[in-house]
Design a protein around this motif. Structure first.
Motif, PDB file in Angstrom:
ATOM      1  N   PHE A 102       0.838  -1.202   0.000  1.00 32.97           N
ATOM      2  CA  PHE A 102       0.000   0.000   0.000  1.00 32.97           C
ATOM      3  C   PHE A 102       0.875   1.254   0.000  1.00 32.97           C
ATOM      4  N   GLY A 103       1.969   1.241   0.744  1.00 30.74           N
ATOM      5  CA  GLY A 103       2.886   2.378   0.767  1.00 30.74           C
ATOM      6  C   GLY A 103       3.595   2.563  -0.563  1.00 30.74           C
ATOM      7  N   GLU A 108      -0.844   8.606  -1.003  1.00 28.51           N
ATOM      8  CA  GLU A 108      -1.665   9.563  -0.259  1.00 28.51           C
ATOM      9  C   GLU A 108      -1.539   9.324   1.241  1.00 28.51           C
ATOM     10  N   LYS A 109      -1.912  10.316   2.000  1.00 29.04           N
ATOM     11  CA  LYS A 109      -1.900  10.193   3.460  1.00 29.04           C
ATOM     12  C   LYS A 109      -2.987   9.198   3.875  1.00 29.04           C
ATOM     13  N   PRO A 110      -2.659   8.253   4.787  1.00 28.11           N
ATOM     14  CA  PRO A 110      -3.660   7.257   5.182  1.00 28.11           C
ATOM     15  C   PRO A 110      -4.894   7.893   5.821  1.00 28.11           C
ATOM     16  N   ARG A 114      -8.547   4.072   3.543  1.00 30.14           N
ATOM     17  CA  ARG A 114      -7.333   3.294   3.276  1.00 30.14           C
ATOM     18  C   ARG A 114      -7.028   2.340   4.424  1.00 30.14           C
ATOM     19  N   ILE A 115      -7.210   2.805   5.638  1.00 34.29           N
ATOM     20  CA  ILE A 115      -6.955   1.953   6.802  1.00 34.29           C
ATOM     21  C   ILE A 115      -7.859   0.717   6.760  1.00 34.29           C
ATOM     22  N   LEU A 116      -9.143   0.917   6.465  1.00 28.72           N
ATOM     23  CA  LEU A 116     -10.073  -0.217   6.381  1.00 28.72           C
ATOM     24  C   LEU A 116      -9.715  -1.145   5.230  1.00 28.72           C
ATOM     25  N   GLY A 119      -6.540  -3.025   6.086  1.00 24.80           N
ATOM     26  CA  GLY A 119      -6.811  -4.062   7.090  1.00 24.80           C
ATOM     27  C   GLY A 119      -7.519  -5.263   6.492  1.00 24.80           C
ATOM     28  N   CYS A 120      -8.518  -5.015   5.656  1.00 28.51           N
ATOM     29  CA  CYS A 120      -9.250  -6.121   5.011  1.00 28.51           C
ATOM     30  C   CYS A 120      -8.346  -6.894   4.064  1.00 28.51           C
ATOM     31  N   THR A 121      -7.515  -6.181   3.313  1.00 24.41           N
ATOM     32  CA  THR A 121      -6.572  -6.840   2.399  1.00 24.41           C
ATOM     33  C   THR A 121      -5.577  -7.678   3.188  1.00 24.41           C
ATOM     34  N   GLY A 122      -5.051  -7.128   4.267  1.00 16.47           N
ATOM     35  CA  GLY A 122      -4.122  -7.874   5.113  1.00 16.47           C
ATOM     36  C   GLY A 122      -4.765  -9.116   5.708  1.00 16.47           C
TER      37      GLY A 122
END
Length: 154
Positions: A102-103, A108-110, A114-116, A119-122
């Motif tokens: 993702f980085g 873009e700034k998280p 993006r956090i969700l 997390g779902c992708t992880g």
């Protein structure tokens, strides 16, 4: 006993309203700690709240006579239960890989979205890795376990 009789009784006879209150309170604190960083209590309380939430979830499922929901009714969770050891051991690799990718691709700034998504992708990558681990590695040793397990007789 690992837990006191009073605590066991508290868990066993917990009302639906109390269960709902505890879950809602923990989720609220968790939400505040992650989505309102200006409050500056994510570091000390975010992870602790997350741990307490999952501890309560496990205790609630194991000891409460009438939990407000029963995880064993969810076929997906029951099926994936056999992969939890690999999930426990390997989830950090999947989360670090996801964070790195993702980085690398999203500069873009998280934000919350993006956090969700991250997390779902992880989580999905963690499930995939734990499935591969169970199928191609752990399964080999589990076959040996059956051969070498000693059965105690009374």
């Amino acid at each position: 006993s690992f837990i006191s009789s009073r605590f066991h009784s508290f868990l066993k006879n917990m009302s639906s309203q109390r269960q709902l209150f505890i879950y809602a309170s923990l989720l609220f604190i968790l939400g505040c700690s992650y989505f309102f960083p200006a409050l500056k209590f994510q570091a000390p309380f975010g992870r602790l709240t997350f741990i307490v939430l999952f501890a309560f979830l496990i205790l609630n499922q194991c000891f409460t006579q009438q939990p407000i929901f029963t995880l064993s009714k969810f076929k997906f969770i029951s099926k994936w239960g056999r992969y939890t050891y690999g999930l426990y051991l390997l989830h950090a690799i999947a989360l670090l890989l996801t964070e790195y990718l993702f980085g690398l691709f999203l500069h873009e700034k998280p934000g919350v979205g993006r956090i969700l998504l991250q997390g779902c992708t992880g989580f999905i990558i963690s499930l995939f890795i734990s499935y591969l681990s169970y199928t191609y590695y752990e399964g080999y040793f589990l076959k040996w376990k059956k051969k070498y397990t000693l059965v105690e007789t009374i």
